[in-house]
Design an enzyme around this catalytic site. Structure first.
Site, short mmCIF file in Angstrom:
data_model
loop_
_atom_site.label_atom_id
_atom_site.label_comp_id
_atom_site.label_asym_id
_atom_site.label_seq_id
_atom_site.Cartn_x
_atom_site.Cartn_y
_atom_site.Cartn_z
N ASP A 326 0.85 -1.18 0.00
CA ASP A 326 0.00 0.00 0.00
C ASP A 326 0.88 1.23 0.00
O ASP A 326 1.99 1.18 0.51
CB ASP A 326 -0.83 0.04 1.29
CG ASP A 326 -1.99 -0.92 1.24
OD1 ASP A 326 -2.26 -1.48 0.16
OD2 ASP A 326 -2.62 -1.12 2.29
N ASP A 643 -5.08 -3.33 4.95
CA ASP A 643 -5.58 -2.99 6.27
C ASP A 643 -7.10 -3.01 6.38
O ASP A 643 -7.64 -3.19 7.44
CB ASP A 643 -5.02 -1.63 6.73
CG ASP A 643 -5.20 -0.56 5.68
OD1 ASP A 643 -5.91 -0.81 4.68
OD2 ASP A 643 -4.64 0.53 5.84
N ASP A 647 -9.63 -5.92 2.09
CA ASP A 647 -8.30 -6.42 1.74
C ASP A 647 -8.13 -7.88 2.11
O ASP A 647 -7.24 -8.57 1.63
CB ASP A 647 -7.21 -5.62 2.46
CG ASP A 647 -7.06 -4.22 1.89
OD1 ASP A 647 -7.33 -4.06 0.69
OD2 ASP A 647 -6.67 -3.30 2.62
#
Ligand code: ADP
Ligand code: MG
Length: 907
Positions: A326, A643, A647
């Site tokens: 990310d 997170d 996901d």
């Protein structure tokens, strides 16, 4: 316990002596005392007794037990006693090591915080789930585990997965209405949220009606901790390996035994020889050695902020070829500051001040002036951002505190800089509905009552907002038809500079006919039409200082770094450039391109497209799975970060799922590892520790298997060439379980050899017994076996020594061989002379202790009797040591010619 679902929530609030503003600190303390901490019974770690018993479940132990029992029958009490003592010692040591490993593993799991969001004394606060008390007002968001039983007060498309409690696999839609029917099933109590169930969608607010054992889950006292993994896959593979070796050894022992019988050696001696052989060849220290090495690896990772949830990750991390990370929060700090405002007419303003410090102001860019009209337009824009906001930013005494999403906080800070406080604004615009931000839709909205109408305020990605807008502000404060191309051009320019760009819009909409005051009925995404576009905002999210170096290190270690983000492609590219992840726009692909591509092209083409990109922008969380699939199809071994609740599927599918410590419970619970500091650099540290741990596992195996092999060679030669049995069963047990037992665990503590991050990743298919391992084991084992046999043959055959004295010498030689050989095992490739000798002091002590135990035993009458040994002269010892040192020289030569070549070819 009360049937809370039968009562209106206001009654429930009253009953629990609480209110929408939450409890006071005093009340909380009182209730904590009264009700205790909010913890559910979790599965206790395996007890010592259980671990101890488990030590006896192994083929080696069966053989030894059988041998012990037979010895009793043969009235060989000393041998039997010795066998049982060694077995007991071995199990005690094994239990101690395993128990410690299990304890430290479970302690590590507690490092990952489990937080709940509550309202206390009017403000949102994040607290440990343990501190939740009855009467607390809890905020629920997607991905969270419900911290306690709640009577719901507000729901917003709230759906909860209750499969854990009710077995129902589909999420249940929740509401706040009062229900009827005392005894309706738990699954039908839709105004209650149960502890330990997971919010799968939407958001909500509820008052705690039960904690800990007073919750429904607590009542059935079900253990909610995930079922613990029995063993790491590597350990399992090794167990199979040990079993196979045991079988082969039994076969070989039988054959050699028959040969010996045919030679006329008496049956009893043959029996003990067969046992000794079996003991020598089975790598008995292996299971414990592996457990300890993995546990040390886990602890080292934890020190670098990587918490291992599934043991498979320790060995898996070393095989990673790609990290898909990310952007926000992992590569950047996720501390956003609004730096730039742009009105639809193109006028730009900068904002002074840094971070979450509300000092600063808006000023026009360059030499322009800030006129009255601009002030009005900017105020409207900032108001919209403060209204459609889910965070909190407030003053307690002198200090400013914040809570919530960093984008939202950044807007609240901007508001305070301009004198627009959320609390005051909400008084004039009471909120009647919200659409919380979700990464899939990329906007957040809120609805507020004003003069009998509803004011909608929206903030989010400009692509998401433009379709909602009919008009945009013009320089005179009026409105004109919105010009999407013009807005897009402006957004491009801001994105290119690395700003995260957000857009704002607002508008008055008619009140839905059937709504009551103060309720959100029928206000949803379909209400967001005909709005006015208010402008763009540029935010800076500073890069993490360590990120750039970590990317470089990772690439140097043969691990590609990909960036996955919901942000704009140009913003993403600007940041990727700075980090060295991408150079040009060709390396960027967006989520929608990806989805299209996946649907239209064949899978190998798709995976090669995915493989050629390093930046994935405007990706919805669920599209992460496509990236995972593409990269794994291409043969990559993948670590993926995440997170959010969405996901979780990608985390599950990837080889290594990496969750952020600050992420949702749903993500943390599916991940293989959790980063306590959310930091990209920690993943790279984890890879490094994973490689070190794997190296050390190989070292332990190398030592154990090669010394066992040496004993086999020694025996086979002796029997085939018609010599007496060179070592007694007790002596072999001594060698394997005592002197080597002290040493091999120390190898688990070997530090990084220094070059682990300069090697290419190991292929995940490569077994432990790769060509290097096979050769080093064969060569070192054969060498030690042949030399020991040479000594045996020389002493009994040539010099005609008594067998007793000759065995004493051969046994000493074997102990010394082990002492030198463990040094060889410190590195498979590097010369021991090129490694800092004292970098693993424990190992040096272990060698000294192993040798000392043996020398001391030679002096003690009791041990002399048990082990059939006797004291020797210093000259004898010294000569034997010189002979033993040759194994070091041999393996040094091996490393020089073979290991380094193999490495150059492969790495
Ligand atoms: P990232 O992968 O960088 O964390 P997100 O999925 O959080 O990206 O955000 C994607 C886009 O959604 C952002 O570029 C922004 O336009 C918008 N966005 C992010 N956070 C918020 C928020 N709190 N409110 C409204 N819009 C947001
Ligand atoms: Mg985000």
């Amino acid at each position: 316990m009360k049937k809370w679902h039968l009562h209106d929530f206001n009654t429930v609030l009253e009953e629990l002596e609480t209110g929408m503003d939450g409890l006071s600190e005093e009340q909380v303390n009182e209730r904590l005392k009264k009700y205790g901490e909010n913890v559910l019974p979790s599965e206790p770690p395996p007890s010592i007794v259980k671990i101890f018993i488990r030590q006896f479940i192994s083929p080696l132990i069966y053989i030894l037990l059988a041998a012990g029992i037979v010895s009793l029958f043969l009235k060989e009490y000393i041998d039997a006693g010795f066998i049982f003592t060694v077995l007991l010692l071995n199990s005690i040591i094994g239990t101690y090591q395993e128990y410690n490993a299990a304890k430290s593993a479970s302690a590590l799991q507690n490092v990952v915080p489990h937080l709940a969001q509550v309202i206390r004394e009017r403000y949102k606060a994040e607290i440990d789930v343990k501190e939740v008390v009855p009467g607390d007002i809890v905020i629920l968001e997607a991905g969270q585990r419900v911290p306690a039983d709640l009577r719901l007060i507000k729901t917003n498309n709230l759906e909860i997965d209750e499969s854990l409690l009710t077995g129902e696999s589909l999420p249940v839609a929740k509401h706040t209405d009062t229900l009827e029917g005392e005894d309706i099933s738990l699954g039908d109590r839709k105004n209650i949220a149960y502890a330990s169930t997971v919010v799968s969608r939407g958001s909500g607010l509820g008052v705690v009606v039960g904690t800990a054992l007073q919750t429904e889950i607590g009542k059935i006292a079900q253990f909610i901790s995930a079922p613990a993994e029995a063993n790491a896959p590597l350990v399992q593979r090794m167990e199979v390996f040990s079993k196979n070796v045991a079988l082969a050894v039994l076969g070989a022992a039988a054959i050699l035994g028959m040969i010996a019988l045919a030679r006329g050696i008496e049956a009893q001696a043959v029996f003990f020889m067969a046992v000794a052989l079996a003991v020598s060849a089975i790598p008995e220290g292996l299971p414990v050695g592996l457990t300890v090495t993995l546990s040390i690896g886990m602890n080292r990772m934890a020190q670098r902020n990587v918490i291992v949830r599934k043991l498979v990750a320790v060995e898996g991390l070393g095989s990673c070829t790609v990290i898909a990370s990310d952007k926000t929060g992992t590569l950047t700090h996720n501390e956003l500051t609004v730096k730039l405002l742009q009105l639809p007419d193109g006028k730009k303003f900068v904002i002074t001040g840094e971070g979450y410090n509300p000092e600063g102001h808006v000023k026009p860019l360059e030499h322009a002036v800030l006129d009255e009209q601009d002030k009005i337009s900017l105020r409207r824009l900032i108001e919209a951002s403060v209204l459609s906001n889910e965070a909190a930013f407030y003053q307690r005494g002198e200090t400013w505190r914040y809570q919530g999403d960093s984008v939202d906080v950044a807007f609240l800070v901007l508001g305070v800089k301009e004198g627009i406080k959320q609390e005051e604004l909400l008084k004039s615009y009471p909120q009647v509905g919200v659409i919380p931000f979700d990464a899939q839709h990329r906007y957040a909205a809120a609805f507020h009552e004003t003069n009998g109408k509803i004011r909608a305020a929206v903030k989010g990605a400009y692509e998401a907002l433009l379709p909602m807008c009919k008009t945009m502000l013009n320089e005179k404060g009026g409105e004109e038809p919105v010009d999407p191309d013009h807005i897009e051009q402006m957004a491009f320019k801001i994105s290119e500079q690395g700003y995260r760009v957000l857009a704002l819009a607002d508008g008055l909409i008619d009140k839905p006919a059937d709504s009551n005051p103060g309720e959100a009925a029928n206000l949803d995404e379909t209400s967001l039409t005909g709005l006015t576009f208010l402008g763009l905002v540029g935010m800076i999210d500073p890069l993490r200082a360590e990120a750039k170096a970590a990317v470089k290190e990772s690439i140097g270690a043969g691990v590609q770094v990909n960036m996955v983000t919901g942000d704009h492609p140009l913003t993403a590219l600007a940041i990727a450039r700075e980090l060295g992840i991408a150079q040009s726009i060709d390396q960027v692909i967006t989520g929608s391109e990806l989805a299209k591509c996946c649907a239209e092209t064949e899978s190998d083409k798709f995976s090669s497209i995915v493989g050629s990109k390093t930046v994935f922008a405007r990706v919805e969380p669920l599209q992460k799975q496509l990236i995972v699939k593409g990269l794994m199809d291409k043969g990559h071994f993948l670590a993926v970060t995440g997170d959010g609740v969405n996901d979780a599927p990608a985390l599950k599918e990837a080889n290594i799922g990496v969750a952020m410590g600050s992420g949702t419970d749903a993500a943390k619970e599916t991940a293989d590892i959790v980063l306590t500091d959310d930091n990209f650099a920690s993943i790279v540290a984890g890879i490094e520790e994973g490689r070190v741990a794997y190296d050390n596992i190989r070292k332990v195996i190398y030592l154990l298997v090669s010394t066992g092999f040496a004993e086999i060679v020694l025996f086979t030669l002796a029997i085939l060439l018609g010599f007496p049995i060179p070592l007694l069963a007790a002596q072999i047990l001594w060698l394997n379980l005592v002197t080597n037992g002290v040493q091999h665990i120390a190898l688990a503590f070997e530090p990084n050899e220094g070059d682990v991050m300069k090697r290419k990743p190991r292929s995940p298919e490569e077994g432990i017994f790769n060509p290097l391992m096979i050769r080093e084991v064969l060569i070192s084992g054969a060498f030690m076996g042949i030399v020991a046999f040479g000594l045996w043959a020389y002493l009994v055959g040539y010099l005609g020594w008594h067998e007793f004295a000759a065995r004493n010498s051969v046994l000493l030689l074997m102990v010394l061989f082990e002492n030198f050989h463990v040094l060889n095992c410190r590195s498979e490739r590097k010369s021991i002379f090129r490694m800092p000798f004292f970098s693993n002091r424990l190992l040096i002590y272990a060698i000294i202790i192993a040798q000392a135990i043996h020398l001391v035993s030679m002096q003690i009458p009791f041990m002399q009797m048990v082990l059939s040994i006797e004291p020797i002269t210093f000259v004898q010892w010294f000569t034997t040591m010189l002979i033993a040192s040759t194994v070091l020289i041999t393996m040094e030569i091996f490393k020089l010619f073979y290991a380094t070549n193999l490495c150059h070819k492969k790495c």
